[in-house]
Design an enzyme around this catalytic site. Structure first.
Site, PDB file in Angstrom:
ATOM      1  N   GLY A 134       0.828  -1.154  -0.063  1.00  0.00           N
ATOM      2  CA  GLY A 134       0.089  -0.052  -0.057  1.00  0.00           C
ATOM      3  C   GLY A 134       0.740   1.179   0.141  1.00  0.00           C
ATOM      4  O   GLY A 134       1.988   1.296   0.353  1.00  0.00           O
ATOM      5  N   GLN A 147       3.065  10.016   1.340  1.00  0.00           N
ATOM      6  CA  GLN A 147       4.609   9.152   1.265  1.00  0.00           C
ATOM      7  C   GLN A 147       5.416   9.474   0.209  1.00  0.00           C
ATOM      8  O   GLN A 147       6.342   9.465   0.145  1.00  0.00           O
ATOM      9  CB  GLN A 147       4.118   7.735   1.281  1.00  0.00           C
ATOM     10  CG  GLN A 147       3.668   7.368   2.645  1.00  0.00           C
ATOM     11  CD  GLN A 147       3.246   5.865   2.753  1.00  0.00           C
ATOM     12  OE1 GLN A 147       2.383   5.250   2.227  1.00  0.00           O
ATOM     13  NE2 GLN A 147       4.641   5.229   3.304  1.00  0.00           N
ATOM     14  N   CYS A 181       6.245  -0.149   7.581  1.00  0.00           N
ATOM     15  CA  CYS A 181       6.070   1.000   6.950  1.00  0.00           C
ATOM     16  C   CYS A 181       6.903   1.323   6.081  1.00  0.00           C
ATOM     17  O   CYS A 181       8.151   1.638   6.327  1.00  0.00           O
ATOM     18  CB  CYS A 181       5.543   2.156   7.686  1.00  0.00           C
ATOM     19  SG  CYS A 181       4.993   3.772   6.828  1.00  0.00           S
ATOM     20  N   LEU A 182       6.847   1.655   4.610  1.00  0.00           N
ATOM     21  CA  LEU A 182       7.849   2.139   3.711  1.00  0.00           C
ATOM     22  C   LEU A 182       8.305   3.487   4.139  1.00  0.00           C
ATOM     23  O   LEU A 182       9.499   3.708   3.641  1.00  0.00           O
ATOM     24  CB  LEU A 182       7.265   2.156   2.234  1.00  0.00           C
ATOM     25  CG  LEU A 182       6.511   0.798   1.560  1.00  0.00           C
ATOM     26  CD1 LEU A 182       5.892   1.289   0.165  1.00  0.00           C
ATOM     27  CD2 LEU A 182       7.726   0.024   1.412  1.00  0.00           C
ATOM     28  N   HIS A 201      -3.877   1.262   7.835  1.00  0.00           N
ATOM     29  CA  HIS A 201      -2.404   1.910   7.684  1.00  0.00           C
ATOM     30  C   HIS A 201      -2.577   3.009   6.883  1.00  0.00           C
ATOM     31  O   HIS A 201      -1.989   3.999   7.130  1.00  0.00           O
ATOM     32  CB  HIS A 201      -1.700   0.793   7.456  1.00  0.00           C
ATOM     33  CG  HIS A 201      -0.244   1.320   7.472  1.00  0.00           C
ATOM     34  ND1 HIS A 201       0.885   0.913   8.178  1.00  0.00           N
ATOM     35  CD2 HIS A 201       0.212   2.057   6.494  1.00  0.00           C
ATOM     36  CE1 HIS A 201       1.640   1.507   7.774  1.00  0.00           C
ATOM     37  NE2 HIS A 201       1.857   2.164   6.878  1.00  0.00           N
ATOM     38  N   GLU A 202      -3.180   3.090   5.944  1.00  0.00           N
ATOM     39  CA  GLU A 202      -3.071   4.077   4.765  1.00  0.00           C
ATOM     40  C   GLU A 202      -4.145   5.169   5.156  1.00  0.00           C
ATOM     41  O   GLU A 202      -3.674   6.300   4.887  1.00  0.00           O
ATOM     42  CB  GLU A 202      -3.655   3.568   3.252  1.00  0.00           C
ATOM     43  CG  GLU A 202      -2.699   2.270   2.839  1.00  0.00           C
ATOM     44  CD  GLU A 202      -1.151   2.509   2.750  1.00  0.00           C
ATOM     45  OE1 GLU A 202      -0.652   3.607   2.896  1.00  0.00           O
ATOM     46  OE2 GLU A 202      -0.496   1.317   3.210  1.00  0.00           O
ATOM     47  N   HIS A 257      -2.244   7.571   7.396  1.00  0.00           N
ATOM     48  CA  HIS A 257      -1.181   8.277   6.789  1.00  0.00           C
ATOM     49  C   HIS A 257      -2.018   9.532   6.193  1.00  0.00           C
ATOM     50  O   HIS A 257      -1.434  10.681   6.282  1.00  0.00           O
ATOM     51  CB  HIS A 257      -0.752   7.554   5.362  1.00  0.00           C
ATOM     52  CG  HIS A 257       0.661   6.690   5.629  1.00  0.00           C
ATOM     53  ND1 HIS A 257       1.799   7.292   6.154  1.00  0.00           N
ATOM     54  CD2 HIS A 257       0.832   5.473   5.409  1.00  0.00           C
ATOM     55  CE1 HIS A 257       2.730   6.388   6.343  1.00  0.00           C
ATOM     56  NE2 HIS A 257       2.161   5.114   5.811  1.00  0.00           N
TER      57      HIS A 257
HETATM   58 ZN    ZN Z   1       2.989   3.347   5.626  1.00  0.00          ZN
END
Ligand code: ZN
Length: 175
Positions: free
Chosen positions: A46, A51, A90-91, A132-133, A136
């Site tokens: 995702g 991000q 998380c990226l 999670h998204e 963000h």
């Molecule tokens: Zn993340």
């Protein structure tokens, strides 16, 4: 090469709530394509627009179930139930992950890139990605979902990593 660099912990854009999308147009579809490409390259399941430094309420996802990559515009979690403990990363906080308890099931509403209304019931991994998204998009990182002890440890690790990075950059600067 991925179309965008992924912003990482410490970048203020990750702390800023994103704004509702008001127009689903060709530019937005292009952005979604670029986000998917960036996500696949990472690789991740995702990616939310903050991000990549864009403050629009949208995210892309693909939980690798063979159904392909999707985009949700102006997502809202309207129902949640149950609890599920899952190791989450998380990226934007690369290389770290923690077991985090979140809702096991959620119902997500929003819009797709053709302007059609979405209403998706999700559980387990997909429900996790949705939570999670949308975090963000509210300017929240998974670190804020950790319990006190985990969070203290996480912040210490990230601080030490920052120091390591600036020392490294200092050396490079002198060379
Ligand atoms: Zn993340």
């Amino acid at each position: 090469m991925a179309p965008y660099d992924i912003r990482v912990y410490g970048d203020p854009v990750l702390r800023t709530p994103a704004e509702d999308v008001t127009n689903i147009d060709a530019a937005l579809r292009r952005l979604a394509e670029d986000m998917l490409e960036t996500m696949y390259e990472a690789p991740g399941v995702g990616l939310a627009s903050p991000q990549i430094g864009v403050q629009k309420r949208m995210f892309v996802y693909d939980i690798n179930d063979g159904k392909g990559g999707f985009t949700v515009v102006n997502p809202r979690i309207v129902e949640r139930s149950g609890e599920w403990d899952y190791e989450e990363g998380c990226l934007s906080v690369p290389g770290l992950s923690w077991p985090i308890i979140r809702s096991a099931r959620v119902r997500l509403t929003g819009w797709d890139l053709d302007g059609r209304e979405l209403d998706i019931e999700a559980d387990e991994l997909l429900a996790r990605v949705f939570q999670h998204e949308t975090d963000h998009l509210d300017g929240m990182l998974l670190i804020e979902r950790l319990d006190k002890g985990q969070r203290r440890q996480a912040l210490r690790t990230l601080r030490n990593r920052d120091i390591g990075l600036s020392l490294h950059q200092g050396r490079a600067g002198r060379a």
